[in-house]
Design a protein around this motif. Structure first.
Motif, PDB file in Angstrom:
ATOM      1  N   PHE A 167     -24.170  83.030  50.825  1.00  0.00           N
ATOM      2  CA  PHE A 167     -23.461  83.735  51.593  1.00  0.00           C
ATOM      3  C   PHE A 167     -24.036  85.225  51.480  1.00  0.00           C
ATOM      4  O   PHE A 167     -24.263  85.719  50.278  1.00  0.00           O
ATOM      5  N   GLN A 168     -23.966  85.746  52.662  1.00  0.00           N
ATOM      6  CA  GLN A 168     -24.902  87.090  52.645  1.00  0.00           C
ATOM      7  C   GLN A 168     -23.896  88.266  52.697  1.00  0.00           C
ATOM      8  O   GLN A 168     -23.168  88.220  53.662  1.00  0.00           O
ATOM      9  N   TYR A 169     -23.670  89.050  51.596  1.00  0.00           N
ATOM     10  CA  TYR A 169     -22.765  90.235  51.755  1.00  0.00           C
ATOM     11  C   TYR A 169     -23.341  91.013  53.154  1.00  0.00           C
ATOM     12  O   TYR A 169     -24.484  91.193  53.116  1.00  0.00           O
ATOM     13  N   HIS A 170     -22.600  92.002  53.587  1.00  0.00           N
ATOM     14  CA  HIS A 170     -22.960  92.816  54.637  1.00  0.00           C
ATOM     15  C   HIS A 170     -22.902  94.285  53.843  1.00  0.00           C
ATOM     16  O   HIS A 170     -21.821  94.730  53.680  1.00  0.00           O
ATOM     17  N   ASP A 171     -23.932  94.847  53.720  1.00  0.00           N
ATOM     18  CA  ASP A 171     -23.879  96.146  53.187  1.00  0.00           C
ATOM     19  C   ASP A 171     -24.383  97.074  54.110  1.00  0.00           C
ATOM     20  O   ASP A 171     -24.546  98.367  53.827  1.00  0.00           O
ATOM     21  N   GLU A 172     -24.462  96.975  55.538  1.00  0.00           N
ATOM     22  CA  GLU A 172     -24.800  97.708  56.452  1.00  0.00           C
ATOM     23  C   GLU A 172     -23.674  98.125  57.334  1.00  0.00           C
ATOM     24  O   GLU A 172     -22.818  97.471  57.192  1.00  0.00           O
ATOM     25  N   LEU A 173     -23.458  99.415  58.041  1.00  0.00           N
ATOM     26  CA  LEU A 173     -22.671  99.803  58.777  1.00  0.00           C
ATOM     27  C   LEU A 173     -22.490  99.025  60.077  1.00  0.00           C
ATOM     28  O   LEU A 173     -23.416  98.443  60.474  1.00  0.00           O
ATOM     29  N   HIS A 191     -28.654  84.265  47.533  1.00  0.00           N
ATOM     30  CA  HIS A 191     -28.569  83.105  48.295  1.00  0.00           C
ATOM     31  C   HIS A 191     -27.143  82.877  49.016  1.00  0.00           C
ATOM     32  O   HIS A 191     -26.204  83.401  48.820  1.00  0.00           O
TER      33      HIS A 191
END
Lengths: 10, 215
Positions: A4-10, A2
């Protein structure tokens, strides 16, 4: 994750 | 990781390798916009700030290093390499890319996921990547003869983001709470900017004629 969205894409 | 994202990353990797190969082997950057390359170096520098703080996976870290290394080395080649720099057409590559950086920064200060340095930089890198191809597209319209490698480079660069859109659709339907409006809208705008290039690229491929963009 929920809120804070982590950024796992390039 | 899903097939669309992997295909997107591999297509993105192929685009930078095609460009590096062209510049490194024939020692020429004819038809390549230094401005677009500088914008891309800035995109990666502002997007991968977390490369040493957040470990996501070996793949993620390795790809980030490759994109950072390749974009900065392409800028170095065009600016510094004694042979390559001679083929850089600075009189044609005149797009004022600073006019792209500032609006993207201002927009990122207004629209972001969280008002933290990293999130503002993340949003900035997305907006900047959406418009980073513009100097290159303008240059292609000016230089009549587009060599195959440069055409392939632009095509692969556009295709990677189109594949990412499929990845976002896939993740939206398979992962709860996967919502990234900023990324989706920036990615869509970016792909739409390539639309006319794709059209002329397929036309030239279908009719087996040299790629030419209307002035």
């Amino acid at each position: 994750k929920h809120g804070f969205q982590y950024h796992d894409e390039l | 990781m899903n097939i669309f994202r992997l295909a997107g990353d591999m297509t993105h990797l192929a685009s930078v390798l095609v460009l590096l190969l062209k510049i490194h082997t024939i020692k020429s950057c004819a038809g390549v916009s230094l401005k677009t390359q500088e914008l891309y170096a800035l995109v990666f520098a502002t997007r991968y700030l977390d490369i040493f703080t957040d470990f996501i996976s070996l793949y993620n870290t390795v790809m980030k290093l490759i994109f950072l290394g390749s974009s900065f080395s392409i800028v170095w080649y065009i600016r510094r390499h004694k042979i390559v720099r001679r083929s850089y057409d600075k009189d044609q590559d005149t797009f004022r890319h600073y006019f792209l950086v500032l609006p993207c920064l201002l927009l990122a200060l207004v629209i972001h996921e969280k008002f933290t340095f990293r999130e503002v930089m993340w949003a900035f890198s997305l907006y900047l990547e959406a418009v980073a191809i513009l100097p290159q597209l303008v240059l292609l319209q000016r230089t009549r003869n587009i060599d195959n490698l440069t055409g392939q480079y632009v095509f692969l660069l556009g295709a990677y983001r189109a594949l990412y859109i499929l990845n976002w659709i896939y993740r939206y339907f398979t992962e709860p709470h996967f919502v990234h409006w900023i990324t989706w809208i920036a990615g869509l705008v970016q792909t739409l900017l390539y639309a006319d290039f794709f059209y002329y690229y397929f036309e030239s491929w279908k009719n087996n004629v040299k790629l030419q963009l209307p002035a």
